[in-house]
Design a protein around this motif. Structure first.
Motif, mmCIF file in Angstrom:
data_model
loop_
_atom_site.group_PDB
_atom_site.id
_atom_site.type_symbol
_atom_site.label_atom_id
_atom_site.label_comp_id
_atom_site.label_asym_id
_atom_site.label_seq_id
_atom_site.Cartn_x
_atom_site.Cartn_y
_atom_site.Cartn_z
ATOM 1 N N TYR B 245 2.867 -0.031 -9.875
ATOM 2 C CA TYR B 245 2.929 1.332 -9.327
ATOM 3 C C TYR B 245 1.550 1.999 -9.369
ATOM 4 N N LEU B 246 0.884 1.905 -10.514
ATOM 5 C CA LEU B 246 -0.417 2.566 -10.638
ATOM 6 C C LEU B 246 -1.454 1.923 -9.726
ATOM 7 N N ALA B 247 -1.409 0.587 -9.613
ATOM 8 C CA ALA B 247 -2.342 -0.089 -8.709
ATOM 9 C C ALA B 247 -2.116 0.390 -7.281
ATOM 10 N N GLN B 248 -0.838 0.450 -6.895
ATOM 11 C CA GLN B 248 -0.505 0.908 -5.542
ATOM 12 C C GLN B 248 -0.985 2.335 -5.316
ATOM 13 N N GLN B 249 -0.700 3.221 -6.274
ATOM 14 C CA GLN B 249 -1.049 4.629 -6.093
ATOM 15 C C GLN B 249 -2.555 4.857 -6.092
ATOM 16 N N MET B 250 -3.291 4.000 -6.804
ATOM 17 C CA MET B 250 -4.750 4.154 -6.814
ATOM 18 C C MET B 250 -5.407 3.341 -5.698
ATOM 19 N N GLY B 251 -4.620 2.458 -5.052
ATOM 20 C CA GLY B 251 -5.195 1.600 -4.014
ATOM 21 C C GLY B 251 -6.077 0.506 -4.578
#
Lengths: 310, 484
Positions: B245-251
């Motif tokens: 989730y965090l990787a996705q949200q930070m790109g």
């Protein structure tokens, strides 16, 4: 993008397309039977064969009826050909690459998975099945629509599309093979129903209207198999899928082996005047195309994705 | 504000602070909007919204992983439909206190690995730190960017009977839960759009941007947009949902150890298009697993050479290896002193009262009052070895007393607390349930604290266990500016 992620995205595309095409195939088959005369003999296990599972083992267990085959292809957890299995696989692939796909995309995939898990157990009557398959097809199209409208045109998008079109070419030929194999099954009075069956095939691929226009506007060729294998303007034809794969693959590094496999496939399709082929020859040609697609897949995964790092 | 709305027939526990209602049963000012909604729409509507909320969580695929459950490792995240409300003025002071605490802890960690002034001044006993297994000798002499070691901190807070926030513990290694705080809000917005329209609820969704900015501020290369990766142990880790989730949200890419390698003290990512240099690693793997050449040789999760690249200054790692040294229950007891020592300030948030068994007088008090206290070992996590005095048998208390006498340095004790409660939708309607709060604090070039945090709820009546793996749930946390 990471090579590991690339392979996952590619598989996610393949599974999504497989779910869509399987639902279309099951619906079209059901439809064909609803319209068929009472005495039509349909070899149900052929469906299992074309979806790549071993039908012989299945028949030995004594359930070659419509209900048994449909359960096997929709709800069975132990069958790698079932919709349920494909959905679970697709969701697992998506879960592994959630960081590279848009949020809406993930939600659509997740809810498609939940829908299939909950509905597959009750899809026993033809009417229920029809409704479920129509929903599955629509949801698959929603997933594709979401990617089309929101996804960055990068390697992720390319690999997703390569996966979808490789699977689609494979499934189009498999669905064609259902009818070809039905014709190879010894039976009386098949000739008269040929036209009727080919129109079911067109329905399965959402191709009826497109084919009528092709027939009316393009000169000379009137053969359904030629349309589905070589007519590049129809998005479910093998030729269209190969063009699409080529377009996307060209931008990847280390694409040589993939391009070579594509060229070989095209050669196989171009070499014969398709409308002159006998049923048996058509079956062989389809086999060849499928073997070519397997080579293409291996070239992509082994050469293009996991090329030795610099 | 003259409006007074009672949340009928809900009754809070008299000895506990309730987050939504006063002891009279009337709504606190920050809880007026939600209370009015519940009273106007009735219990059936609340049940309907809870069902809608559960469906939304399933559709969004918000899940957490339980190791012991082999059939279904991926379970739907439990969220209670009633939010927890905190007034903005209460929060302001708490958030300042959390920032103060993290700044002091980082000065402390940096001092421990560089000079150890605080030990020489005997503010904190040397043995306590130097003999801790969380003190990593290979980190000595290194100074990370801004001298900050713990860049991401999750501090657990509870409220006492009077409603004061107290710190229960600091999580300085790989604190988790922030993704659920963010997803809880997304779900609540879908389920209660009208409440968000009429209240001033502090937003939380700036966190991924703040996290990215903080990580970017650590980059050793300031002439390029930094390449930041999230490092995960993989899909079977209990916090995998959050990592992705965090990787996705930070790109950012989400990498596993095999996706990274070190060449000549520089870290690279293996991509489809060749190697890409990595500047910052947000690692979600424990300290001692990240480099088998330096720490645990048996680690299959690590990247050989990573510590060398870090020490050479070619890559930043958040949290920095070694920051866990301050994540220790005896060190915790010294945090108020640590704040006074480095910042020359009084702590804005108190610790839960804590007795140190290494102190003779405090030890005698603990031994005489074992039936009233909770005893915790210093260097264990996950609740191992904890004695809950009032519920323990005579034998268990005797065994505990013996352990304390044998190794007093290894134990602390705290009074049992009346954790605050909030109305929670249960079988029989709204009932008080105990909860805690984990805000997340970031420190790089700047310091940032989330607007609220993740509230975890003990769903069983009377229970104090809030862990989701043990049947706990969560609540969306609303920081509400209700005027004065």
């Amino acid at each position: 993008m990471l090579a590991r992620v690339a392979e996952n995205v590619y598989w996610m595309g393949r599974y999504l397309e497989r779910i869509d095409d399987t639902a279309r195939l099951l619906n079209a088959t059901t439809h064909m039977l609803i319209d068929s005369p009472e005495d039509t003999r349909f070899s149900w296990p052929v469906l299992i064969d074309v979806l790549g599972e071993d039908a012989k083992g299945f028949i030995q267990e004594g359930s070659s009826s419509e209900l048994g085959v449909m359960h096997y292809l929709i709800a069975a957890e132990d069958s790698s050909a079932s919709l349920r299995h494909s959905c679970a696989q697709m969701r697992t692939n998506a879960r592994c690459v959630r960081e590279v796909i848009p949020r809406d995309f993930w939600e659509e995939i997740n809810s498609l998975h939940l829908f299939v898990q909950s509905e597959c157990k009750v899809a026993s009557s033809r009417a229920q099945r029809y409704r479920m398959m129509a929903q599955v097809i629509r949801r698959c199209q929603t997933v594709v629509g979401v990617t089309d409208g929101t996804m960055l045109r990068d390697d992720t998008y390319r690999l997703f599309n390569i996966g979808r079109h490789l699977e689609r070419a494979d499934m189009t030929t498999r669905i064609m093979d259902v009818l070809v194999l039905q014709q190879l099954t010894p039976s009386d009075d098949l000739q008269g129903r040929r036209h009727f069956q080919w129109s079911s095939l067109l329905n399965a691929l959402g191709a009826s209207e497109s084919y009528r226009r092709y027939y009316a506007e393009e000169e000379g060729t009137t053969d359904v198999s030629e349309f589905l294998l070589t007519f590049g303007a129809f998005p479910r034809s093998v030729a269209y899928c190969l063009n699409k794969i080529e377009w996307e693959v060209q931008t990847l590094p280390h694409a040589d082996a993939v391009l070579k496999a594509l060229a070989n496939l095209r050669k196989a399709l171009d070499s014969e005047p398709l409308h002159t082929l006998s049923t048996l020859q058509m079956h062989e040609l389809i086999d060849n195309v499928q073997a070519g697609l397997i080579t293409l897949h291996a070239a992509l995964v082994n050469e293009a994705l996991y090329a030795p790092a610099a | 504000m003259s409006e007074a709305i009672a949340l009928d027939p809900y009754r809070p526990y008299p000895e506990c602070f309730d987050e939504l209602v006063e002891s009279s049963g009337y709504a606190r000012p920050q809880a007026l909007a939600i209370t009015r909604f519940i009273m106007q729409n009735g219990p059936d509507e609340l049940v309907r919204r809870q069902a809608e909320l559960d469906r939304t969580i399933a559709a969004m695929g918000i899940s957490f992983t339980v190791y012991s459950d082999s059939e279904n490792i991926d379970r739907a995240w439990p969220l209670d439909v009633v939010p927890r409300t905190i007034s903005a003025s209460d929060w302001q002071r708490t958030s300042d206190g959390l920032k103060q605490r993290l700044q002091a802890l980082n000065l402390f960690i940096n001092d421990l690995y560089n000079g150890q002034k605080i030990l020489k001044d005997k503010v904190v006993p040397s043995d306590l730190v130097l003999k801790s297994k969380n003190f990593l000798a290979p980190c000595q002499g290194f100074e990370p960017a801004y001298k900050v070691w713990a860049n991401i901190c999750g501090t657990d807070l509870v409220r006492d009977g009077e409603g004061n926030f107290l710190v229960l513990e600091d999580n300085l290694r790989v604190p988790s839960g922030v993704s659920y705080m963010l997803e809880n809000r997304t779900v609540m917005k879908r389920v209660f759009p009208e409440l968000f329209a009429e209240s001033t609820i502090g937003p939380v969704d700036d966190y991924p941007v703040e996290l990215w900015n903080m990580l970017a501020s650590l980059s050793p290369r300031d002439d390029v947009t930094p390449c930041i990766v999230v490092l995960t142990p993989g899909i079977y880790n209990s916090a995998y949902f959050e990592h992705s989730y965090l990787a996705q949200q930070m790109g950012c890419p989400l990498a596993q150890n095999n996706d990274l390698y070190v060449d000549n003290d520089v870290v690279y990512l293996r991509t489809l298009r060749g190697p890409q240099r990595v500047d910052v690693i947000y690692r979600r793997i424990d300290d001692t697993f990240i480099d088998p050449q330096v720490f645990r040789k048996d680690s299959a999760l690590g990247i050989p050479g990573l510590i060398g690249a870090w020490r050479a200054g070619n890559v930043a790692i958040a949290n920095a290896p070694g920051s866990g040294v301050a994540d220790d229950k005896v060190v915790y007891a010294f945090v108020p002193e640590i704040i006074r020592y480095y910042l020359k300030q009084e702590p804005l948030i108190d610790n839960v009262p804590t007795y140190l068994c290494m102190d003779e007088k405090e030890r005698e008090h603990v031994l005489a009052n074992l039936d009233k206290l909770v005893v915790k070992p210093a260097n264990e996590s996950g609740g191992y070895g904890i004695l809950i005095g009032p519920r323990a048998s005579e034998e268990e208390r005797a065994r505990c007393a013996a352990s304390i006498r044998e190794n007093p340095r290894n134990f602390i004790a705290q009074p049992t607390l009346n954790l605050s409660t909030a109305p929670t939708l249960c079988e029989e309607g709204l009932e008080p349930r105990h909860l805690d709060l984990r805000p997340f604090i970031l420190q790089g070039e700047d310091v940032y604290c989330t607007n609220g945090g993740l509230s975890r709820v003990a769903l069983r009546r009377g229970s104090l266990v809030v862990n989701s793996s043990q049947g706990g749930g969560s609540k969306d946390t609303w920081i509400i500016n209700h005027g004065s």
